[in-house]
Scaffold this active site. Structure first.
Site, PDB file in Angstrom:
ATOM      1  N   SER A 139       0.831  -1.199   0.000  1.00  0.00           N
ATOM      2  CA  SER A 139       0.000   0.000   0.000  1.00  0.00           C
ATOM      3  C   SER A 139       0.862   1.244   0.000  1.00  0.00           C
ATOM      4  O   SER A 139       1.961   1.262   0.574  1.00  0.00           O
ATOM      5  CB  SER A 139      -0.871  -0.023   1.264  1.00  0.00           C
ATOM      6  OG  SER A 139      -1.435   1.231   1.487  1.00  0.00           O
ATOM      7  N   TYR A 164      -2.274  -1.238  10.919  1.00  0.00           N
ATOM      8  CA  TYR A 164      -2.477  -1.777   9.568  1.00  0.00           C
ATOM      9  C   TYR A 164      -1.283  -1.421   8.671  1.00  0.00           C
ATOM     10  O   TYR A 164      -0.712  -2.276   7.989  1.00  0.00           O
ATOM     11  CB  TYR A 164      -3.784  -1.215   8.973  1.00  0.00           C
ATOM     12  CG  TYR A 164      -3.890  -1.432   7.478  1.00  0.00           C
ATOM     13  CD1 TYR A 164      -4.234  -2.668   6.961  1.00  0.00           C
ATOM     14  CD2 TYR A 164      -3.615  -0.393   6.575  1.00  0.00           C
ATOM     15  CE1 TYR A 164      -4.312  -2.868   5.586  1.00  0.00           C
ATOM     16  CE2 TYR A 164      -3.694  -0.583   5.206  1.00  0.00           C
ATOM     17  CZ  TYR A 164      -4.040  -1.825   4.720  1.00  0.00           C
ATOM     18  OH  TYR A 164      -4.105  -2.019   3.363  1.00  0.00           O
ATOM     19  N   LYS A 168       1.834  -3.796   6.694  1.00  0.00           N
ATOM     20  CA  LYS A 168       2.259  -3.757   5.281  1.00  0.00           C
ATOM     21  C   LYS A 168       3.769  -3.553   5.195  1.00  0.00           C
ATOM     22  O   LYS A 168       4.464  -4.222   4.434  1.00  0.00           O
ATOM     23  CB  LYS A 168       1.535  -2.641   4.529  1.00  0.00           C
ATOM     24  CG  LYS A 168       0.050  -2.871   4.332  1.00  0.00           C
ATOM     25  CD  LYS A 168      -0.209  -4.033   3.404  1.00  0.00           C
ATOM     26  CE  LYS A 168      -1.673  -4.391   3.305  1.00  0.00           C
ATOM     27  NZ  LYS A 168      -1.926  -5.710   2.771  1.00  0.00           N
ATOM     28  N   ASN A 213     -15.497   3.317   5.649  1.00  0.00           N
ATOM     29  CA  ASN A 213     -14.386   4.165   6.110  1.00  0.00           C
ATOM     30  C   ASN A 213     -13.838   5.013   4.985  1.00  0.00           C
ATOM     31  O   ASN A 213     -13.282   6.070   5.217  1.00  0.00           O
ATOM     32  CB  ASN A 213     -13.225   3.281   6.609  1.00  0.00           C
ATOM     33  CG  ASN A 213     -13.640   2.410   7.762  1.00  0.00           C
ATOM     34  OD1 ASN A 213     -14.124   2.912   8.763  1.00  0.00           O
ATOM     35  ND2 ASN A 213     -13.464   1.096   7.625  1.00  0.00           N
TER      36      ASN A 213
HETATM   37  P1  NAD Z   1     -11.140  -7.030   1.138  1.00  0.00           P
HETATM   38  O1  NAD Z   1     -11.388  -7.006   2.601  1.00  0.00           O
HETATM   39  O2  NAD Z   1     -12.293  -6.812   0.221  1.00  0.00           O
HETATM   40  O3  NAD Z   1     -10.412  -8.391   0.718  1.00  0.00           O
HETATM   41  C1  NAD Z   1      -9.577  -9.104   1.596  1.00  0.00           C
HETATM   42  C2  NAD Z   1     -10.076 -10.528   1.609  1.00  0.00           C
HETATM   43  O4  NAD Z   1      -9.243 -11.298   2.474  1.00  0.00           O
HETATM   44  C3  NAD Z   1     -11.503 -10.666   2.141  1.00  0.00           C
HETATM   45  O5  NAD Z   1     -12.260 -11.434   1.226  1.00  0.00           O
HETATM   46  C4  NAD Z   1     -11.351 -11.401   3.465  1.00  0.00           C
HETATM   47  O6  NAD Z   1     -12.463 -12.238   3.737  1.00  0.00           O
HETATM   48  C5  NAD Z   1     -10.078 -12.172   3.236  1.00  0.00           C
HETATM   49  N1  NAD Z   1      -9.313 -12.521   4.446  1.00  0.00           N
HETATM   50  C6  NAD Z   1      -8.994 -11.737   5.501  1.00  0.00           C
HETATM   51  N2  NAD Z   1      -8.245 -12.429   6.369  1.00  0.00           N
HETATM   52  C7  NAD Z   1      -8.058 -13.667   5.839  1.00  0.00           C
HETATM   53  C8  NAD Z   1      -7.366 -14.829   6.261  1.00  0.00           C
HETATM   54  N3  NAD Z   1      -6.710 -14.874   7.411  1.00  0.00           N
HETATM   55  N4  NAD Z   1      -7.366 -15.922   5.465  1.00  0.00           N
HETATM   56  C9  NAD Z   1      -8.051 -15.922   4.291  1.00  0.00           C
HETATM   57  N5  NAD Z   1      -8.747 -14.850   3.848  1.00  0.00           N
HETATM   58  C10 NAD Z   1      -8.730 -13.727   4.610  1.00  0.00           C
HETATM   59  O7  NAD Z   1      -9.987  -5.946   0.833  1.00  0.00           O
HETATM   60  P2  NAD Z   1      -9.433  -5.398  -0.545  1.00  0.00           P
HETATM   61  O8  NAD Z   1      -9.771  -3.967  -0.629  1.00  0.00           O
HETATM   62  O9  NAD Z   1      -9.797  -6.302  -1.647  1.00  0.00           O
HETATM   63  O10 NAD Z   1      -7.869  -5.483  -0.260  1.00  0.00           O
HETATM   64  C11 NAD Z   1      -7.094  -6.585  -0.678  1.00  0.00           C
HETATM   65  C12 NAD Z   1      -5.667  -6.377  -0.202  1.00  0.00           C
HETATM   66  O11 NAD Z   1      -5.175  -5.142  -0.735  1.00  0.00           O
HETATM   67  C13 NAD Z   1      -5.519  -6.277   1.303  1.00  0.00           C
HETATM   68  O12 NAD Z   1      -4.311  -6.901   1.688  1.00  0.00           O
HETATM   69  C14 NAD Z   1      -5.424  -4.792   1.533  1.00  0.00           C
HETATM   70  O13 NAD Z   1      -4.720  -4.490   2.717  1.00  0.00           O
HETATM   71  C15 NAD Z   1      -4.671  -4.331   0.306  1.00  0.00           C
HETATM   72  N6  NAD Z   1      -4.874  -2.924  -0.017  1.00  0.00           N
HETATM   73  C16 NAD Z   1      -6.155  -2.444  -0.156  1.00  0.00           C
HETATM   74  C17 NAD Z   1      -6.348  -1.092  -0.433  1.00  0.00           C
HETATM   75  C18 NAD Z   1      -7.743  -0.536  -0.565  1.00  0.00           C
HETATM   76  O14 NAD Z   1      -7.904   0.687  -0.468  1.00  0.00           O
HETATM   77  N7  NAD Z   1      -8.771  -1.355  -0.811  1.00  0.00           N
HETATM   78  C19 NAD Z   1      -5.261  -0.234  -0.566  1.00  0.00           C
HETATM   79  C20 NAD Z   1      -3.973  -0.758  -0.430  1.00  0.00           C
HETATM   80  C21 NAD Z   1      -3.799  -2.116  -0.156  1.00  0.00           C
HETATM   81  N1  UFG Z   2     -12.445  11.348   3.248  1.00  0.00           N
HETATM   82  C1  UFG Z   2     -13.476  12.217   3.524  1.00  0.00           C
HETATM   83  N2  UFG Z   2     -14.639  11.691   3.996  1.00  0.00           N
HETATM   84  C2  UFG Z   2     -14.831  10.354   4.188  1.00  0.00           C
HETATM   85  C3  UFG Z   2     -13.763   9.482   3.897  1.00  0.00           C
HETATM   86  C4  UFG Z   2     -12.577  10.013   3.437  1.00  0.00           C
HETATM   87  O1  UFG Z   2     -13.339  13.431   3.364  1.00  0.00           O
HETATM   88  O2  UFG Z   2     -15.923   9.946   4.626  1.00  0.00           O
HETATM   89  C5  UFG Z   2     -11.189  11.898   2.678  1.00  0.00           C
HETATM   90  C6  UFG Z   2      -9.937  11.583   3.469  1.00  0.00           C
HETATM   91  O3  UFG Z   2      -9.706  12.568   4.451  1.00  0.00           O
HETATM   92  C7  UFG Z   2      -8.864  11.556   2.357  1.00  0.00           C
HETATM   93  C8  UFG Z   2      -9.636  11.040   1.140  1.00  0.00           C
HETATM   94  O4  UFG Z   2     -11.013  11.288   1.417  1.00  0.00           O
HETATM   95  O5  UFG Z   2      -8.445  12.873   2.084  1.00  0.00           O
HETATM   96  C9  UFG Z   2      -9.430   9.553   0.882  1.00  0.00           C
HETATM   97  O6  UFG Z   2      -9.725   8.829   2.067  1.00  0.00           O
HETATM   98  P1  UFG Z   2      -9.911   7.238   2.052  1.00  0.00           P
HETATM   99  O7  UFG Z   2     -10.282   6.836   3.436  1.00  0.00           O
HETATM  100  O8  UFG Z   2     -10.819   6.850   0.954  1.00  0.00           O
HETATM  101  O9  UFG Z   2      -8.463   6.705   1.651  1.00  0.00           O
HETATM  102  P2  UFG Z   2      -7.048   6.905   2.361  1.00  0.00           P
HETATM  103  O10 UFG Z   2      -6.150   7.571   1.366  1.00  0.00           O
HETATM  104  O11 UFG Z   2      -7.184   7.537   3.679  1.00  0.00           O
HETATM  105  O12 UFG Z   2      -6.588   5.411   2.611  1.00  0.00           O
HETATM  106  C10 UFG Z   2      -6.714   4.389   1.620  1.00  0.00           C
HETATM  107  C11 UFG Z   2      -6.881   3.032   2.310  1.00  0.00           C
HETATM  108  C12 UFG Z   2      -5.630   2.662   3.048  1.00  0.00           C
HETATM  109  C13 UFG Z   2      -4.458   2.705   2.122  1.00  0.00           C
HETATM  110  C14 UFG Z   2      -4.360   4.063   1.450  1.00  0.00           C
HETATM  111  C15 UFG Z   2      -3.268   4.065   0.422  1.00  0.00           C
HETATM  112  O13 UFG Z   2      -7.963   3.085   3.226  1.00  0.00           O
HETATM  113  O14 UFG Z   2      -5.748   1.359   3.516  1.00  0.00           O
HETATM  114  O15 UFG Z   2      -5.596   4.373   0.798  1.00  0.00           O
HETATM  115  O16 UFG Z   2      -3.421   2.997  -0.444  1.00  0.00           O
HETATM  116  F1  UFG Z   2      -3.332   2.494   2.835  1.00  0.00           F
END
Ligand code: NAD
Ligand code: UFG
Length: 354
Positions: A139, A164, A168, A213
């Site tokens: 991330s 979290y 990573k 979130n």
């Molecule tokens: P998500 O929660 O939709 O997908 C994660 C999946 O992993 C879920 O289906 C959950 O049931 C499964 N899971 C959790 N713990 C597990 C375990 N112990 N064993 C097997 N399955 C398990 O999240 P996502 O948005 O698809 O994210 C996927 C990956 O990308 C995550 O590692 C997340 O940290 C990373 N990531 C996400 C974002 C984002 O903004 N969505 C940004 C950066 C990195």
């Molecule tokens: N924001 C709002 N209102 C909301 C939610 C978010 O104004 O209800 C704003 C935040 O302050 C930020 C922007 O929208 O300026 C994006 O916020 P997000 O929560 O959508 O995303 P972040 O950049 O905070 O974080 C996301 C993931 C993290 C990941 C990161 C970088 O949640 O897990 O992107 O990949 F690490």
């Protein structure tokens, strides 16, 4: 288990996708199946639904044996042994983990256990079965509060502001150390920026439990009438309109980046560990996202400015030059298209997979 299998997949070239029923994982399964790979999903459904994988089958019209699902955890060593024994895995794409930043500060042990210890178990069992090719979901959060923008892969890592983010960063370090100690296969660390959007079919998308979130899932729920207004977290950042700026990337572009990483592994003749940013290279403010969503859904999105959210940074966007140069990958969808696809998913499935 040969790298060359990865580049020209046959119906036998098999990718283990941990977390494959989740948001990014399910979109990646679609791209893998469309690309001719066989997919084995391991997911404990802690943040997802098996219905999602049925939708993946529908989108890709795949044969039942091309997509195999194991419900269980990456912490379950016996189950992992079973999977690696039953299936010849060519590479792992490791998505499984918990991802709620706020929750991770309330439940640090759960996050370190599931994400960090879970990855150790997965890597240990994989190595025992000589599966050395791995793509890991990292991330942009590992950069912390950056001093220079855009962020390139050689920017120094920062201090994450929550458990979290630490998981990573720590997992990245483990993977570097693992490679240094036993350089077999390829490890690719993909640092995602802000994935949003959904598959164009409207059949799969992000399905947050409870109050979202993240910005776009929240905006989507306001658009569909489930919530009254968006809270904009701060309008006094040093940005053009004062709201936070992020690099939003379409989840399908992101998914395709994983397939490109596999193809690149196949053509790389030596063991390696490499980091790539996956973003668009463009930053958008919170107000610009709201405006783009209004355009996509054709109605106004009410919002109210609130105080800043603790731990948020002002600006984050990527330089994706390395991914283009090395992987031949770049994002193709713009912000309005991301919002249109999000809206199609949200309006067709107001309660997600439920
Ligand atoms: P998500 O929660 O939709 O997908 C994660 C999946 O992993 C879920 O289906 C959950 O049931 C499964 N899971 C959790 N713990 C597990 C375990 N112990 N064993 C097997 N399955 C398990 O999240 P996502 O948005 O698809 O994210 C996927 C990956 O990308 C995550 O590692 C997340 O940290 C990373 N990531 C996400 C974002 C984002 O903004 N969505 C940004 C950066 C990195
Ligand atoms: N924001 C709002 N209102 C909301 C939610 C978010 O104004 O209800 C704003 C935040 O302050 C930020 C922007 O929208 O300026 C994006 O916020 P997000 O929560 O959508 O995303 P972040 O950049 O905070 O974080 C996301 C993931 C993290 C990941 C990161 C970088 O949640 O897990 O992107 O990949 F690490």
């Amino acid at each position: 288990m040969t790298l060359s299998n990865l580049g020209k997949p046959t119906a036998e070239t098999c990718i283990l996708v941990t977390g494959g029923a989740g948001y990014i994982g399910s979109h990646t399964c679609v791209e893998l199946l469309n690309g001719g790979y066989k997919v084995v999903v391991l997911d404990d459904l802690s943040n997802s639904s098996a219905v999602c994988l049925e939708r993946v089958r529908k989108i890709t019209a795949c044969e039942p044996e091309q997509l195999i699902f194991f419900e269980g955890s990456i912490l379950d060593e016996a189950l992992l042994n079973h999977i690696f024994t039953q299936h010849t895995i060519d590479a792992i794409i490791h998505f499984a983990g918990y991802k709620a930043v706020g929750e991770s500060t309330e439940k640090p042990l759960e996050y370190y256990w599931n994400n960090f210890a879970g990855t150790l178990v997965l890597c240990k069992v994989a190595r025992e079965h000589q599966v050395n090719n791995l793509v890991f979901s990292s991330s942009a959060t590992v950069y912390g509060d950056p001093e220079t923008i855009p962020l390139s892969e050689d920017c120094p890592k920062g201090t994450p502001t929550n458990p979290y983010g630490h998981t990573k960063s720590m997992i990245e370090q483990v993977l570097f150390d693992l490679h240094a100690s036993d350089p077999h296969g390829c490890i690719v660390l993909l640092r995602y920026f802000n994935p949003i959007g959904a598959h164009v079919s409207g059949l799969i998308g992000e399905d947050p439990k409870g109050i979202p979130n993240n910005l776009v899932p929240y905006v989507a729920q306001v658009a569909v009438g489930k919530r009254e207004h968006v809270g904009v977290f701060g309008d006094d950042y040093p940005t053009t309109d004062g709201t936070g700026v992020r690099d939003y990337i379409h989840v399908v572009d992101l998914a395709r980046g994983h397939v490109k990483a596999l193809e690149w592994m196949a053509n790389t003749d030596k063991a390696c560990v490499e980091v790539f940013n996956l973003g668009t290279g463009t930053g958008s403010s919170v107000l610009e996202v709201i405006k783009a969503y209004e355009q996509a859904c054709g109605k106004p999105i009410p919002y109210r400015v609130q105080p800043r959210r603790a731990g948020d940074i002002a600006v984050s966007y990527a330089s994706c030059e390395k991914a283009l140069r090395v992987l031949g990958w770049e994002a193709s969808f713009d912000l309005v298209r991301m919002c249109e696809d999000s809206w199609r998913w949200q309006s067709n499935n107001p309660d997600g997979y439920r």
